[in-house]
Scaffold this active site. Structure first.
Site, PDB file in Angstrom:
ATOM      1  N   ARG A 153       0.865  -1.178   0.000  1.00  0.00           N
ATOM      2  CA  ARG A 153       0.000   0.000   0.000  1.00  0.00           C
ATOM      3  C   ARG A 153       0.902   1.228   0.000  1.00  0.00           C
ATOM      4  O   ARG A 153       2.039   1.185   0.472  1.00  0.00           O
ATOM      5  CB  ARG A 153      -0.898   0.009   1.232  1.00  0.00           C
ATOM      6  N   LYS A 177      -2.225  -2.619   8.034  1.00  0.00           N
ATOM      7  CA  LYS A 177      -3.435  -2.134   8.691  1.00  0.00           C
ATOM      8  C   LYS A 177      -3.630  -2.816  10.034  1.00  0.00           C
ATOM      9  O   LYS A 177      -3.387  -4.015  10.175  1.00  0.00           O
ATOM     10  CB  LYS A 177      -4.661  -2.392   7.803  1.00  0.00           C
ATOM     11  N   HIS A 247      -1.879   2.314  -5.888  1.00  0.00           N
ATOM     12  CA  HIS A 247      -2.604   1.072  -5.632  1.00  0.00           C
ATOM     13  C   HIS A 247      -2.721   0.219  -6.891  1.00  0.00           C
ATOM     14  O   HIS A 247      -2.900  -1.004  -6.804  1.00  0.00           O
ATOM     15  CB  HIS A 247      -3.989   1.390  -5.071  1.00  0.00           C
ATOM     16  N   ARG A 250      -0.170  -2.352  -6.801  1.00  0.00           N
ATOM     17  CA  ARG A 250      -0.543  -3.432  -5.878  1.00  0.00           C
ATOM     18  C   ARG A 250      -1.526  -4.385  -6.563  1.00  0.00           C
ATOM     19  O   ARG A 250      -1.387  -5.603  -6.458  1.00  0.00           O
ATOM     20  CB  ARG A 250      -1.154  -2.809  -4.625  1.00  0.00           C
ATOM     21  N   HIS A 273      -4.288  -9.151   3.516  1.00  0.00           N
ATOM     22  CA  HIS A 273      -5.745  -9.151   3.588  1.00  0.00           C
ATOM     23  C   HIS A 273      -6.213 -10.004   4.761  1.00  0.00           C
ATOM     24  O   HIS A 273      -5.782 -11.144   4.913  1.00  0.00           O
ATOM     25  CB  HIS A 273      -6.358  -9.716   2.298  1.00  0.00           C
ATOM     26  N   TYR A 282      -9.017 -10.882  -7.413  1.00  0.00           N
ATOM     27  CA  TYR A 282      -7.993 -10.984  -8.447  1.00  0.00           C
ATOM     28  C   TYR A 282      -8.181 -12.211  -9.324  1.00  0.00           C
ATOM     29  O   TYR A 282      -7.680 -12.246 -10.453  1.00  0.00           O
ATOM     30  CB  TYR A 282      -6.604 -10.965  -7.801  1.00  0.00           C
TER      31      TYR A 282
END
Length: 309
Positions: A153, A177, A247, A250, A273, A282
């Protein structure tokens, strides 16, 4: 309905979120959403300021209708509902209210979102467009290699620390995160780009900047906005006309891994994730690419075929 205490409620909410070690981007987004709703509700009242302590389900629903009327995306409306649920849950937890007014209120469901990705050729074109005759160009090339080669990110790239980079071993340690740590493999192109950059890296401006990898010309941490600008500038230099951001690298990293046969769980871990459903998007990108290629190159749509049976 009006008591003038809402600003203090939002400030207390903000302080509590910070104390829970949420990322700055998360608590800022939550508070921004609540402030915007509060401002709109106050404007609708006409005779004073709205009291968020008396927030109702009807208030929240009316604001969602307002967002829809402004053509705010369903994705953004969903983010607002995450913010208001956090705020209402906090007010219940602190005994400011007894029931949660956000219960049962649902934002419009977004359609399946397929993010824009770059082809491998487009990635190469962007990387090759960087002017390596300058120190800033060598830095920019390293940033782009890390964004694509590690799938970071933009906030993770901006905050990347030298002490968390293991060039000889070929991996980086990322604090993502929710302060969750993960290890991400690093290929030779990214490792070599970082080695080249470290040789010309400017002197850090202060102790706080000493361990930060990517520095601006003043020797301080390169901002997220600066990285956005670098990406856009190099895409333009490479003749890429589609709208891209950090992004996009990414998304491209993940898509190319899936297309190459990488295990979905491994890609999930590399991206950080929490839910594999997020990573599964994806696989849909891969399918859509396959479908488009077939339709573009197969002559079936140009053939006059009739059923003779």
């Amino acid at each position: 309905m009006f008591c003038g205490k809402s600003e203090q409620l939002i400030e207390d909410f903000r302080a509590d979120l910070i104390g829970r070690n949420l990322s700055p981007n998360t608590w800022k987004a939550y508070c921004s959403d609540i402030r915007e709703m509060y401002s709109w509700l106050s404007g609708q009242a006409g005779d004073g300021e709205a009291d968020l302590g008396m927030l109702t389900k009807e208030d929240i629903t009316a604001y969602l209708v307002h967002l829809g009327g402004k053509k705010v995306s369903k994705l953004s409306q969903g983010r607002f509902m995450s913010s208001v649920r956090a705020f209402c849950g906090w007010m219940v937890e602190k005994n400011f209210i007894s029931t949660d007014p956000s219960d049962g209120v649902e934002a419009p469901k977004p359609g399946k979102y397929l993010p824009s990705v770059l082809s491998i050729e487009e990635v190469d074109d962007i990387l090759d467009s960087v002017d390596l005759s300058t120190a800033s160009g060598i830095r920019d090339r390293a940033i782009l290699e890390v964004l694509y080669g590690c799938g970071l990110r933009v906030s993770e790239a901006s905050a990347l620390r030298i002490s968390n980079i293991f060039l000889d071993e070929g991996y980086v340690r990322i604090l993502g995160k929710g302060n969750k740590e993960r290890l991400v493999p690093m290929g030779e192109p990214a490792a070599d780009a970082i080695r080249n950059y470290l040789a010309v890296r400017v002197e850090p401006a202060d102790r706080k900047s000493e361990d930060i990898l990517f520095l601006n010309k003043s020797g301080k941490q390169l901002s997220r906005i600066s990285i956005f600008n670098i990406v856009k500038r190099q895409a333009l230099a490479a003749g890429i006309t589609k709208e891209i951001s950090p992004h996009t690298f990414r998304h491209s990293f993940a898509t190319h891994l899936i297309e190459g046969g990488a295990d979905l769980r491994q890609v999930q871990q590399m991206l950080g994730h929490a839910d594999i459903l997020t990573t599964e998007i994806y696989t849909h990108i891969d399918s859509s690419t396959w479908q488009r290629d077939v339709l573009e190159h197969h002559p079936i749509d140009r053939m006059n075929i009739t059923d003779t049976e």
